[in-house]
Design a protein around this motif. Structure first.
Motif, short mmCIF file in Angstrom:
data_model
loop_
_atom_site.label_atom_id
_atom_site.label_comp_id
_atom_site.label_asym_id
_atom_site.label_seq_id
_atom_site.Cartn_x
_atom_site.Cartn_y
_atom_site.Cartn_z
N PRO A 191 47.26 4.55 -41.26
CA PRO A 191 46.55 5.77 -41.66
C PRO A 191 45.81 5.65 -42.99
O PRO A 191 44.92 6.46 -43.26
N LYS A 192 46.16 4.67 -43.83
CA LYS A 192 45.49 4.54 -45.11
C LYS A 192 44.17 3.77 -45.02
O LYS A 192 43.43 3.66 -46.00
N VAL A 193 43.85 3.24 -43.83
CA VAL A 193 42.64 2.43 -43.65
C VAL A 193 41.47 3.30 -43.20
O VAL A 193 41.59 4.07 -42.24
N SER A 194 40.33 3.16 -43.87
CA SER A 194 39.13 3.92 -43.52
C SER A 194 38.05 3.05 -42.89
O SER A 194 37.18 3.55 -42.18
N LEU A 195 38.08 1.74 -43.15
CA LEU A 195 37.04 0.84 -42.65
C LEU A 195 37.60 -0.55 -42.44
O LEU A 195 38.37 -1.06 -43.26
N VAL A 196 37.21 -1.17 -41.32
CA VAL A 196 37.58 -2.57 -41.05
C VAL A 196 36.31 -3.33 -40.71
O VAL A 196 35.62 -3.02 -39.74
N ASP A 197 35.98 -4.32 -41.53
CA ASP A 197 34.88 -5.23 -41.26
C ASP A 197 35.47 -6.52 -40.70
O ASP A 197 36.39 -7.10 -41.29
N VAL A 198 34.95 -6.97 -39.56
CA VAL A 198 35.42 -8.20 -38.94
C VAL A 198 34.24 -9.16 -38.84
O VAL A 198 33.16 -8.79 -38.38
N VAL A 199 34.43 -10.40 -39.28
CA VAL A 199 33.39 -11.42 -39.20
C VAL A 199 33.82 -12.45 -38.16
O VAL A 199 34.84 -13.11 -38.32
N GLU A 200 33.05 -12.57 -37.09
CA GLU A 200 33.37 -13.46 -35.98
C GLU A 200 32.18 -14.37 -35.68
O GLU A 200 31.06 -13.91 -35.48
N LEU A 201 32.45 -15.67 -35.65
CA LEU A 201 31.40 -16.66 -35.43
C LEU A 201 30.84 -16.62 -34.01
O LEU A 201 29.63 -16.73 -33.82
N GLU A 202 31.71 -16.49 -33.03
CA GLU A 202 31.31 -16.66 -31.64
C GLU A 202 30.85 -15.34 -31.00
O GLU A 202 31.66 -14.44 -30.79
N PRO A 203 29.57 -15.22 -30.64
CA PRO A 203 29.11 -14.00 -29.99
C PRO A 203 29.80 -13.75 -28.66
O PRO A 203 30.00 -12.61 -28.25
N GLN A 204 30.19 -14.84 -27.97
CA GLN A 204 30.83 -14.66 -26.67
C GLN A 204 32.23 -14.07 -26.81
O GLN A 204 32.68 -13.31 -25.94
#
Length: 245
Positions: free
Chosen positions: A100-113
């Motif tokens: 509940p304390k999280v407002s935003l998660v950014d995920v960086v992923e190399l593979e588009p598939q």
């Protein structure tokens, strides 16, 4: 964890393998290698060039990495921003979004598939995490993304940064990823940490040289062993308090 895809694996269809697994997709990854999604019973597996990367059977250590990072934040911290290196099967991102304390998660992923697979059957494992309005998935190389973000005049700041892109500092999936575990990479990550922020690394084993490097760059370093259902415990390095360069 270093498993091989049987030589009987089909290249383009959905035929069952001799071990009962079914190849759902086989594509050429961003690094030029073979990227494969398989289903074995109720579970999914991802391989790169025949080497096992991850599956949906457990996820205990990936979740614990995120959980421990959030728990280590200063008391009263709310609306936390989380950066995760690697989407994988989505367990890390899901764990962050459930807090509940999280407002935003950014995920960086190399593979588009890999991202695309989350629109299909693989998405069930983490409840289509990428469709959550608080989650932003960036299709990019994590090394390049971190370099660009940290070089900005006003870099984005994250309360928790979790790197789950490799099998560990001494077992990188992509050769260029070794920069993440070097002094320059740690300095870039430190620039993206909010005051009181926490940085976590997932590893399949302890790496003493990496721990020593962390202690030279951060005031607080914790090495956590996480018991999992397969083989030896996984390891999470949890650090905070960046030292001045």
């Amino acid at each position: 964890m270093n498993q091989r895809i049987p030589d009987t694996a089909p290249s383009t269809d959905f035929s069952a393998l001799e071990d009962g697994a079914v190849t759902l997709a086989r594509v050429t990854g961003e690094t030029g290698g073979d990227l494969v999604l398989r289903r074995v019973g109720a579970h999914y597996e991802i391989y790169s060039n025949g080497v096992f990367l991850m599956d949906t059977r457990d996820g205990t250590s990936e979740r614990e990495m995120v959980r421990a990072g959030l728990a280590a934040l200063p008391d009263g911290r709310s609306r936390a921003r989380v950066l995760i290196g690697g989407l994988g099967v989505g367990f890390s991102a899901r764990e962050a979004l459930e807090n509940p304390k999280v407002s935003l998660v950014d995920v960086v992923e190399l593979e588009p598939q890999v991202i695309a697979w989350h629109d299909g059957e693989l998405g069930e494992a983490a409840e289509y995490v990428h469709q959550d309005p608080r989650c932003r998935v960036h299709n990019a190389d994590i090394v390049a993304w971190l370099a660009a973000a940290s070089a900005k005049e006003k870099p984005p700041r994250y309360d928790v940064i979790c790197l789950d892109t490799d099998n560990g500092p001494d077992w990188t999936v992509v050769e260029n990823n070794n920069r993440l575990y070097e002094a320059a990479g740690l300095e870039q990550l430190a620039r993206l940490m909010a005051p009181g922020g926490v940085l976590a690394f997932w590893s399949a084993n302890e790496v003493e040289s990496f721990e020593a490097l962390l202690r030279g760059h951060f005031a607080e370093v914790e090495v956590m062993e996480v018991t999992v259902s397969h083989s030896v415990p996984d390891v999470v390095y949890l650090v905070s308090g960046p030292k001045a360069p």
